[in-house]
Design a protein around this motif. Structure first.
Motif, mmCIF file in Angstrom:
data_model
loop_
_atom_site.group_PDB
_atom_site.id
_atom_site.type_symbol
_atom_site.label_atom_id
_atom_site.label_comp_id
_atom_site.label_asym_id
_atom_site.label_seq_id
_atom_site.Cartn_x
_atom_site.Cartn_y
_atom_site.Cartn_z
ATOM 1 N N ALA A 277 0.829 -1.206 0.000
ATOM 2 C CA ALA A 277 0.000 0.000 0.000
ATOM 3 C C ALA A 277 0.863 1.255 0.000
ATOM 4 O O ALA A 277 0.543 2.258 -0.652
ATOM 5 C CB ALA A 277 -0.930 0.001 1.215
ATOM 6 N N ALA A 278 1.990 1.201 0.724
ATOM 7 C CA ALA A 278 2.895 2.351 0.757
ATOM 8 C C ALA A 278 3.503 2.610 -0.617
ATOM 9 O O ALA A 278 3.614 3.762 -1.055
ATOM 10 C CB ALA A 278 3.988 2.122 1.794
ATOM 11 N N ILE A 279 3.890 1.544 -1.313
ATOM 12 C CA ILE A 279 4.472 1.683 -2.654
ATOM 13 C C ILE A 279 3.473 2.309 -3.623
ATOM 14 O O ILE A 279 3.839 3.091 -4.510
ATOM 15 C CB ILE A 279 4.939 0.308 -3.180
ATOM 16 N N GLU A 280 2.214 1.990 -3.465
ATOM 17 C CA GLU A 280 1.191 2.592 -4.321
ATOM 18 C C GLU A 280 1.156 4.103 -4.151
ATOM 19 O O GLU A 280 0.850 4.842 -5.086
ATOM 20 C CB GLU A 280 -0.180 1.996 -4.000
ATOM 21 N N THR A 281 1.488 4.583 -2.970
ATOM 22 C CA THR A 281 1.498 6.022 -2.696
ATOM 23 C C THR A 281 2.780 6.680 -3.189
ATOM 24 O O THR A 281 2.746 7.756 -3.796
ATOM 25 C CB THR A 281 1.337 6.282 -1.189
ATOM 26 N N THR A 282 3.925 6.051 -2.942
ATOM 27 C CA THR A 282 5.216 6.692 -3.226
ATOM 28 C C THR A 282 5.711 6.466 -4.647
ATOM 29 O O THR A 282 6.484 7.255 -5.166
ATOM 30 C CB THR A 282 6.292 6.161 -2.267
ATOM 31 N N ALA B 119 9.958 -0.493 -7.262
ATOM 32 C CA ALA B 119 8.601 0.012 -7.489
ATOM 33 C C ALA B 119 7.604 -1.139 -7.470
ATOM 34 O O ALA B 119 6.410 -0.944 -7.734
ATOM 35 C CB ALA B 119 8.520 0.754 -8.816
ATOM 36 N N ASP B 120 8.085 -2.334 -7.133
ATOM 37 C CA ASP B 120 7.279 -3.553 -7.174
ATOM 38 C C ASP B 120 6.703 -3.849 -5.787
ATOM 39 O O ASP B 120 7.456 -4.076 -4.829
ATOM 40 C CB ASP B 120 8.157 -4.718 -7.641
ATOM 41 N N PRO B 121 5.384 -3.863 -5.646
ATOM 42 C CA PRO B 121 4.783 -4.143 -4.338
ATOM 43 C C PRO B 121 5.201 -5.484 -3.752
ATOM 44 O O PRO B 121 5.360 -5.608 -2.531
ATOM 45 C CB PRO B 121 3.273 -4.116 -4.621
ATOM 46 N N GLU B 122 5.415 -6.496 -4.600
ATOM 47 C CA GLU B 122 5.821 -7.806 -4.090
ATOM 48 C C GLU B 122 7.217 -7.762 -3.498
ATOM 49 O O GLU B 122 7.490 -8.411 -2.483
ATOM 50 C CB GLU B 122 5.743 -8.841 -5.222
ATOM 51 N N VAL B 123 8.116 -7.005 -4.132
ATOM 52 C CA VAL B 123 9.469 -6.852 -3.591
ATOM 53 C C VAL B 123 9.403 -6.115 -2.253
ATOM 54 O O VAL B 123 10.088 -6.476 -1.287
ATOM 55 C CB VAL B 123 10.374 -6.105 -4.583
ATOM 56 N N ALA B 124 8.576 -5.083 -2.191
ATOM 57 C CA ALA B 124 8.432 -4.329 -0.941
ATOM 58 C C ALA B 124 7.936 -5.230 0.187
ATOM 59 O O ALA B 124 8.426 -5.154 1.323
ATOM 60 C CB ALA B 124 7.469 -3.163 -1.143
ATOM 61 N N GLU B 125 6.984 -6.106 -0.123
ATOM 62 C CA GLU B 125 6.473 -7.021 0.890
ATOM 63 C C GLU B 125 7.547 -8.022 1.320
ATOM 64 O O GLU B 125 7.628 -8.392 2.491
ATOM 65 C CB GLU B 125 5.244 -7.770 0.360
ATOM 66 N N ARG B 126 8.385 -8.465 0.376
ATOM 67 C CA ARG B 126 9.469 -9.383 0.734
ATOM 68 C C ARG B 126 10.452 -8.708 1.681
ATOM 69 O O ARG B 126 10.886 -9.314 2.677
ATOM 70 C CB ARG B 126 10.202 -9.855 -0.520
ATOM 71 N N VAL B 127 10.830 -7.460 1.390
ATOM 72 C CA VAL B 127 11.743 -6.738 2.282
ATOM 73 C C VAL B 127 11.113 -6.586 3.662
ATOM 74 O O VAL B 127 11.789 -6.716 4.689
ATOM 75 C CB VAL B 127 12.111 -5.363 1.690
ATOM 76 N N SER B 128 9.804 -6.332 3.687
ATOM 77 C CA SER B 128 9.111 -6.199 4.965
ATOM 78 C C SER B 128 9.182 -7.505 5.760
ATOM 79 O O SER B 128 9.451 -7.495 6.973
ATOM 80 C CB SER B 128 7.655 -5.804 4.720
ATOM 81 N N ARG B 129 8.973 -8.620 5.083
ATOM 82 C CA ARG B 129 9.058 -9.920 5.778
ATOM 83 C C ARG B 129 10.481 -10.177 6.261
ATOM 84 O O ARG B 129 10.690 -10.698 7.372
ATOM 85 C CB ARG B 129 8.615 -11.043 4.829
ATOM 86 N N ASP B 130 11.466 -9.806 5.453
ATOM 87 C CA ASP B 130 12.865 -9.994 5.859
ATOM 88 C C ASP B 130 13.184 -9.169 7.104
ATOM 89 O O ASP B 130 13.899 -9.636 8.007
ATOM 90 C CB ASP B 130 13.806 -9.584 4.721
ATOM 91 N N ALA B 131 12.671 -7.941 7.156
ATOM 92 C CA ALA B 131 12.919 -7.075 8.312
ATOM 93 C C ALA B 131 12.328 -7.677 9.583
ATOM 94 O O ALA B 131 12.969 -7.700 10.640
ATOM 95 C CB ALA B 131 12.334 -5.685 8.057
ATOM 96 N N LEU B 132 11.108 -8.189 9.477
ATOM 97 C CA LEU B 132 10.470 -8.810 10.643
ATOM 98 C C LEU B 132 11.212 -10.062 11.073
ATOM 99 O O LEU B 132 11.373 -10.321 12.274
ATOM 100 C CB LEU B 132 9.008 -9.125 10.325
ATOM 101 N N ALA B 133 11.678 -10.847 10.096
ATOM 102 C CA ALA B 133 12.435 -12.065 10.414
ATOM 103 C C ALA B 133 13.742 -11.737 11.110
ATOM 104 O O ALA B 133 14.253 -12.532 11.906
ATOM 105 C CB ALA B 133 12.704 -12.859 9.136
ATOM 106 N N ALA B 134 14.293 -10.554 10.821
ATOM 107 C CA ALA B 134 15.539 -10.127 11.458
ATOM 108 C C ALA B 134 15.309 -9.516 12.830
ATOM 109 O O ALA B 134 16.255 -9.072 13.483
ATOM 110 C CB ALA B 134 16.260 -9.117 10.554
ATOM 111 N N GLY B 135 14.050 -9.476 13.265
ATOM 112 C CA GLY B 135 13.741 -8.948 14.593
ATOM 113 C C GLY B 135 13.477 -7.460 14.626
ATOM 114 O O GLY B 135 13.381 -6.872 15.715
ATOM 115 N N GLN B 136 13.347 -6.820 13.435
ATOM 116 C CA GLN B 136 13.109 -5.388 13.400
ATOM 117 C C GLN B 136 11.604 -5.091 13.415
ATOM 118 O O GLN B 136 10.772 -5.985 13.317
ATOM 119 C CB GLN B 136 13.782 -4.768 12.171
#
Length: 509
Positions: free
Chosen positions: A200-205, A334-351
């Motif tokens: 959703a954030a990528i859709e805005t930015t 600019a790809d929403p799927e890539v953005a979601e993957r980075v988000s999952r990686d951040a959570l997996a890293a404890g962030q």
């Protein structure tokens, strides 16, 4: 100028919801001030006396006000009040408390009832500054016939609206435009809006840098030669507390630099330690065993070149050049799927999640817009504690149930910059937090009833919610759903709390 004129203008601004009317009233006042009255008057209007902390608390003000009859006629000037504040700030050493009490009594005895109330709010920082500074900046622009954008930019870069007002009103347009970054003088940090997902954030930015949102403390680091200064998000200098951060920045291949980032404690595996451990170390004057590691996500100045107006892509390239091993992880996409993957990686890293930043956006110091959007796995908002109720059962004798308020910047539901109550919660409070707030809240108490202690609106708490629902119980028309305490945010001032408008937007979400 008589102080009464300032007080009347403040009352006029409070009484109207029209932004244009507020600006007109303030501009008229500013245009009638003498040059040496501008900085003191602006400081008073935004609740930040130019002298800083004056050593007078709520109990002292309440006691003095109760024991002093107000003057029948207005005789105090803005200069008189400024000089009295100078004396209050200068009081120190043996007998200073008595000196402050005497000075405060003399000051209030010379003030009318309305002036006494105004002085008390100025002393206690209760002038609702979060909203008024933006309105006042526009009023300065109107009074000085300068572009509002120029005044706002200068105020952010100077970090002092009073100084900017004086420059705008007495200096030239070129002098105002020439205000820039000064290495060693901190600026207000850029802030982020909130979205429910990275997609959703990528859709805005559009194309953006999707970066880990670290569970740490915000820092702004300035270096000139070997002199390194570290500032908090509140612009307090904590360089002496963070020698490890100073050493990292001193080793970078630059002479002058201003960096924006986070610092946090790491465990043995390189993962983030709990936020409370970082803040405990962050707030300690003495050295601790826990080391804080700096991570940077932006650079505002490098070796004589200001980068505020450069796109994020340029700033990130400079950051990669000067601090490649201290960059916050992220990916441009600019790809929403890539953005979601980075988000999952951040959570997996404890962030905490990610921040999605428009790659072509400049650095908007002190502003919250759509260029930076934070995404967390749950809805969390920073609210302000308005009161706390005594507990029952095993919590008897402890302050437990929190009254929570959201910032109302423009006064849509009351006084501009005040806090609108949106709910209560006692969920998520550990025994340690219960003991802490039971000791802390009476220190900032403003009044109490049999069951509730009302406090100064200065304590920011991070609250997780499942959403909001319409409610006629609270003036903002909404109530929090399933609110629970995540943590107290000692690193955030109440002016940076989330707004009632942000919460109301969830109804449409």
């Amino acid at each position: 100028m008589l102080l009464a004129e300032l007080v009347t203008t403040a009352q006029t601004v409070t009484a109207t919801r029209s932004r244009l009317a507020k600006i007109a009233a303030l501009a008229d006042l500013l245009g009638r001030l003498e040059p040496d009255e501008v900085e003191p008057a602006v400081g008073l209007l935004v609740g930040k006396p130019r002298q800083g902390r004056l050593g007078v608390g709520w109990r002292g003000v309440a006691s003095a006000t109760a024991s002093v009859e107000p003057a029948a006629e207005a005789t105090l000037t803005v200069a008189d009040l400024d000089e009295a504040f100078e004396r209050l700030a200068a009081a120190s050493g043996t007998g200073s408390n008595l000196d402050r009490t005497r000075e405060l009594h003399d000051l209030l005895a010379a003030a009318t009832a309305h002036e006494q109330e105004f002085i008390a709010r100025a002393l206690l920082g209760e002038m609702r500054t979060g909203a008024l500074e933006g309105v006042l900046a526009d009023a300065v622009a109107k009074a000085a016939d300068r572009p509002a954008a120029s005044v706002r930019r200068a105020a952010m870069l100077q970090g002092d609206l009073g100084a900017t007002a004086l420059l705008a009103l007495t200096g030239t347009a070129d002098e105002l435009e020439a205000v820039g970054l000064v290495v060693g003088r901190p600026v207000q940090p850029m802030l982020a809006a909130t979205a429910s997902s990275a997609a959703a954030a990528i859709e805005t930015t559009g194309e953006a840098s999707v970066e880990y949102k670290l569970d740490g403390a915000r820092i702004q680091v300035h270096r000139r030669g070997d002199d390194v200064r570290v500032f908090t998000r509140n612009l307090a200098d904590v360089s002496h507390r963070l020698p490890e951060v100073v050493d990292v920045v001193r080793a970078l291949p630059v002479h002058d630099v201003i960096l924006d980032g986070e610092t946090l404690a790491l465990d043995e595996d390189g993962g983030p330690r709990p936020f409370q451990e970082t803040m405990s170390r962050f707030g300690a004057d003495a050295a601790r065993e826990t080391l804080l590691h700096p991570w940077f996500f932006d650079v505002l100045h490098v070796d004589g070149r200001d980068l505020l107006d450069e796109p994020l892509s340029t700033r990130l390239a400079e950051l990669a050049r000067i601090a490649p091993t201290h960059r916050i992880p992220g990916e441009v996409t600019a790809d929403p799927e890539v953005a979601e993957r980075v988000s999952r990686d951040a959570l997996a890293a404890g962030q905490e999640g990610v921040v999605v930043k428009a790659i072509d956006a400049p650095y908007a110091a002190g502003r919250r817009g759509a260029s930076w959007i934070k995404v967390k796995p749950v809805l969390t908002y920073d609210l302000v504690v308005l009161a706390c109720e005594w507990g029952s059962g095993r919590r008897t004798g402890l302050l437990s149930n929190l009254h929570l308020g959201a910032l109302d910047p423009e006064g849509e539901f009351g006084e501009p910059g005040a806090f609108v109550m949106v709910g209560k919660t006692f969920k998520g409070l550990t025994d340690e937090l219960l003991r802490w707030q039971t000791a802390r809240f009476p220190e900032i108490e403003t009044r109490r009833t049999a069951n509730t202690v009302f406090v100064e609106p200065v304590t920011v708490v991070e609250i997780a919610i499942d959403g909001v629902q319409r409610s006629s119980r609270y003036p903002g028309g909404i109530a929090l759903r399933f609110a629970r305490v995540k943590r107290y945010r000692d690193d955030k001032p109440p002016a940076e709390a989330d707004t009632i408008q942000t919460l109301r937007a969830l109804l449409r979400g």
